[in-house]
Design an enzyme around this catalytic site. Structure first.
Site, PDB file in Angstrom:
ATOM      1  CD  GLU A   1       9.980  12.396  11.919  1.00  0.00           C
ATOM      2  OE1 GLU A   1       8.857  11.967  12.346  1.00  0.00           O
ATOM      3  OE2 GLU A   1      10.922  11.707  11.419  1.00  0.00           O
TER       4      GLU A   1
ATOM      5  CB  CYS B   1      12.969   8.518   8.787  1.00  0.00           C
ATOM      6  SG  CYS B   1      13.830   7.549   7.625  1.00  0.00           S
TER       7      CYS B   1
ATOM      8  CE  LYS C   1      -2.037   2.935   2.725  1.00  0.00           C
ATOM      9  NZ  LYS C   1      -1.817   4.004   1.983  1.00  0.00           N
TER      10      LYS C   1
ATOM     11  CD  GLU D   1      12.955   0.437   9.265  1.00  0.00           C
ATOM     12  OE1 GLU D   1      13.669   1.300   9.918  1.00  0.00           O
ATOM     13  OE2 GLU D   1      13.639  -0.774   9.377  1.00  0.00           O
TER      14      GLU D   1
HETATM   15  P1  NAD Z   1       1.950   8.260   7.890  1.00  0.00           P
HETATM   16  O1  NAD Z   1       2.264   7.280   9.206  1.00  0.00           O
HETATM   17  O2  NAD Z   1       0.963   9.209   8.196  1.00  0.00           O
HETATM   18  O3  NAD Z   1       1.522   7.279   6.735  1.00  0.00           O
HETATM   19  C1  NAD Z   1       2.457   6.196   6.264  1.00  0.00           C
HETATM   20  C2  NAD Z   1       1.759   5.109   5.631  1.00  0.00           C
HETATM   21  O4  NAD Z   1       0.588   4.625   6.466  1.00  0.00           O
HETATM   22  C3  NAD Z   1       0.944   5.704   4.339  1.00  0.00           C
HETATM   23  O5  NAD Z   1       0.634   4.812   3.323  1.00  0.00           O
HETATM   24  C4  NAD Z   1      -0.520   6.017   5.147  1.00  0.00           C
HETATM   25  O6  NAD Z   1      -1.559   6.041   4.030  1.00  0.00           O
HETATM   26  C5  NAD Z   1      -0.989   4.647   5.926  1.00  0.00           C
HETATM   27  N1  NAD Z   1      -1.638   5.040   6.855  1.00  0.00           N
HETATM   28  C6  NAD Z   1      -2.287   6.374   7.597  1.00  0.00           C
HETATM   29  N2  NAD Z   1      -3.063   5.913   8.593  1.00  0.00           N
HETATM   30  C7  NAD Z   1      -3.050   4.373   8.645  1.00  0.00           C
HETATM   31  C8  NAD Z   1      -3.597   3.683   9.555  1.00  0.00           C
HETATM   32  N3  NAD Z   1      -4.476   4.304  10.511  1.00  0.00           N
HETATM   33  N4  NAD Z   1      -3.509   2.176   9.234  1.00  0.00           N
HETATM   34  C9  NAD Z   1      -2.509   1.955   8.452  1.00  0.00           C
HETATM   35  N5  NAD Z   1      -1.897   2.583   7.701  1.00  0.00           N
HETATM   36  C10 NAD Z   1      -2.211   3.964   7.710  1.00  0.00           C
HETATM   37  O7  NAD Z   1       3.357   8.882   7.386  1.00  0.00           O
HETATM   38  P2  NAD Z   1       3.971   9.675   6.346  1.00  0.00           P
HETATM   39  O8  NAD Z   1       3.598  10.933   6.605  1.00  0.00           O
HETATM   40  O9  NAD Z   1       3.395   9.119   5.129  1.00  0.00           O
HETATM   41  O10 NAD Z   1       5.576   9.474   6.501  1.00  0.00           O
HETATM   42  C11 NAD Z   1       6.192  10.170   7.330  1.00  0.00           C
HETATM   43  C12 NAD Z   1       6.896   9.361   8.409  1.00  0.00           C
HETATM   44  O11 NAD Z   1       7.545   8.326   8.076  1.00  0.00           O
HETATM   45  C13 NAD Z   1       7.844  10.306   9.437  1.00  0.00           C
HETATM   46  O12 NAD Z   1       7.701   9.875  10.660  1.00  0.00           O
HETATM   47  C14 NAD Z   1       9.210   9.629   8.966  1.00  0.00           C
HETATM   48  O13 NAD Z   1      10.075   9.744   9.850  1.00  0.00           O
HETATM   49  C15 NAD Z   1       8.696   8.127   8.734  1.00  0.00           C
HETATM   50  N6  NAD Z   1       9.758   7.471   8.020  1.00  0.00           N
HETATM   51  C16 NAD Z   1      10.338   6.557   8.719  1.00  0.00           C
HETATM   52  C17 NAD Z   1      11.527   5.948   7.631  1.00  0.00           C
HETATM   53  C18 NAD Z   1      12.415   5.095   8.192  1.00  0.00           C
HETATM   54  O14 NAD Z   1      13.064   4.242   7.593  1.00  0.00           O
HETATM   55  N7  NAD Z   1      12.417   4.924   9.582  1.00  0.00           N
HETATM   56  C19 NAD Z   1      11.375   6.236   6.186  1.00  0.00           C
HETATM   57  C20 NAD Z   1      10.542   7.154   5.662  1.00  0.00           C
HETATM   58  C21 NAD Z   1       9.581   7.779   6.403  1.00  0.00           C
END
Ligand code: NAD
Length: 474
Positions: A377, A280, A172, A246
């Protein structure tokens, strides 16, 4: 057609309509309909049906498909670079790095699974009269949920090892960058990957919830925010199902007073402005040793002010816009908090006065440890600094975070740099370097930055289950 389910492209039947934006203009250029919960269910059923044949396939053939992904990504290079520039707002050189990373990831796991298959599975037992062998089996059907900041890369880091291990998957992508991962479905089609091995469902939270709550998964691997990560973990725990997380970071870059100042400035700027700080692993907490603090801050302010910020599709830029309006509003809200907290701003500190979702590269000096900007963050090009005097003080300040993803150490004294690296409570430390990520080394964090590791052999074992077969010789 938006969703790739059981080897076919289908339109979404979900309630959500998703607009895909060009963040440099703040205007949509595509629209699609999210997958419904029933379509997520179909995707998981297709993956379940495809599992026996895929995991039973000769390893060389599975590796062949992975090499096919690497090759096809290369053939679509220009198209994928352009799409990342348009939908993510990445400068061209950054979009190129992402493409190369994805190619390298598929090629690496093709080699690794073949190497693993050649290894002697025998276990040396101290007890006489028995033999034992190890089998590394795929964990089964896995759900993969990814964010928008490195769509090509984060998905490759999950897809390549999962498929190599013999898992079948439902991916997804983020609703903010849903088109980029469609290329993985198109490649699967071109390669003749058996139907159901790779399924892609696009959608917002509802689609992610339908996937992460589904009882037909054997594992879920999630990359994204801590808020959603903890919800995903709750779903996994309700079903006693393994999960890889992650999550976020608030990483430190520690700069000692023996460094080359110009070089340090380059690494600091890259650590906070690459991908407009939407990483991240952004090193968003700068720790400077007293003796060089004023000089370094002065040079940094000049360097940040002189970055070329603009539309990567029409201008020669160092930094593009933030990828979404939501992210832009979030970063702008932090600028307001900084004003309320009375922080000292040495560069930037405001959205750019132009259309699109731009902010200026920002530097705050001597930010107190209780400031929200020091602790939270931000996910934008916003750097907060503090001073330290001793090595131990630097270590303590760096480790004083609920996150533990990465860190950078800058010093000419390599023994000290190694010592500090060993003391930092994170998953990856860079010494005197930009954030070079190699597919052979691991990715993942300690503390609130997540559970598990991606990349390297650890990224493969995340999709494998260990079985032993022990036989009595008597
Ligand atoms: P997010 O958690 O809002 O969304 C991530 C994914 O989860 C998206 O596909 C979203 O549609 C989905 N999602 C949203 N709500 C959900 C739910 N209730 N249940 C299941 N899935 C759901 O994060 P974002 O804004 O897309 O990304 C930014 C975050 O990702 C930052 O905190 C960043 O640090 C983190 N990140 C971490 C890494 C790593 O390797 N540690 C890498 C990239 C990004």
């Amino acid at each position: 057609m938006t969703h790739y389910i059981d080897g076919r492209w289908v339109d979404g039947a979900g309630a959500d309509s998703i607009k895909v934006f060009d963040p440099a203009l703040g205007e949509p250029f595509a629209e699609l309909q999210a997958a419904s919960a029933a379509q997520v269910d179909q995707a998981i059923s297709a993956a379940r049906e495809a599992l026996p044949a895929w995991k039973g396939l000769d390893v060389a053939r599975r590796a062949g498909y992975l090499r096919g992904f690497a090759e096809q990504l290369g053939l679509r290079r220009e198209e994928l670079i352009a799409l990342q520039m348009r939908n993510n707002g990445k400068p061209r050189h950054e979009a190129e790095v992402d493409l190369d990373d994805a190619v390298a990831t598929f090629a690496y796991y093709a080699d690794l699974i073949e190497q693993q298959a050649r290894k002697d599975p025998g276990v040396a037992l101290a007890a006489p009269g028995f033999t034992a062998r190890t089998r590394l089996e795929p964990v089964g059907v896995v759900g993969l949920i990814v964010p928008w900041n490195f769509p090509l890369v984060t998905s490759a880091w999950k897809l390549a090892p999962a498929l190599a291990a013999g898992c079948t998957v439902v991916l997804k992508p983020s609703e903010i960058t849903p088109l980029i991962e469609q290329s993985y479905g198109q490649i699967a089609e071109t390669l003749g990957l058996p139907a159901g091995v790779l399924n892609i469902v696009v959608g917002k939270a509802e689609t992610g919830i339908a996937l992460s709550n589904h009882n037909g998964l054997d594992k879920l691997s999630f990359t994204g925010s801590n808020t959603v990560g903890s919800q995903v973990m709750r779903s996994a725990s309700a079903q006693c199902r393994p999960v890889t997380l992650e999550l976020g970071g608030k990483s430190a870059i520690v700069v000692f007073d023996d460094c080359d100042l110009d070089q340090a400035v380059e690494w600091i700027v890259a650590g906070i402005c690459w991908n407009a700080g939407q990483m991240c692993s952004a090193t968003s907490r700068l720790l400077i040793q007293d003796g060089i603090a004023d000089a370094l801050l002065a040079r940094l302010a000049v360097a940040l002010d002189s970055l070329r910020v603009g539309n990567p599709l029409t201008e020669d830029v160092d930094m593009g816009p933030l990828t979404s309006q939501g992210q832009w509003l979030k970063v702008a809200a932090y600028f307001a908090v900084a004003k309320e907290e009375g922080l000292t701003c040495l560069a930037g500190g405001q959205p750019l006065d132009r259309s699109g979702w731009f902010v200026s590269p920002t530097l705050y000096a001597d930010v107190p440890a209780h400031s929200r900007l020091w602790v939270e963050e931000i996910f934008g090009p916003v750097l907060c600094s503090q001073r330290f005097s001793t090595e131990q003080e630097a270590i303590d300040l760096a480790n004083d975070s609920r996150f533990g993803l990465v860190a950078t150490v800058v010093s000419r004294d390599l023994q000290r740099a190694e010592r500090v690296a060993d003391a930092l409570e994170v998953g990856h430390v860079w010494i005197n370097s930009i954030q070079a990520v190699f597919v052979e080394t691991s990715w993942g964090g300690t503390k609130g930055s997540g559970i598990g590791r991606e990349l390297g052999p650890w990224g493969l074992s995340a999709y494998q289950s260990v079985k032993h077969v022990t036989r009595c010789l008597g």
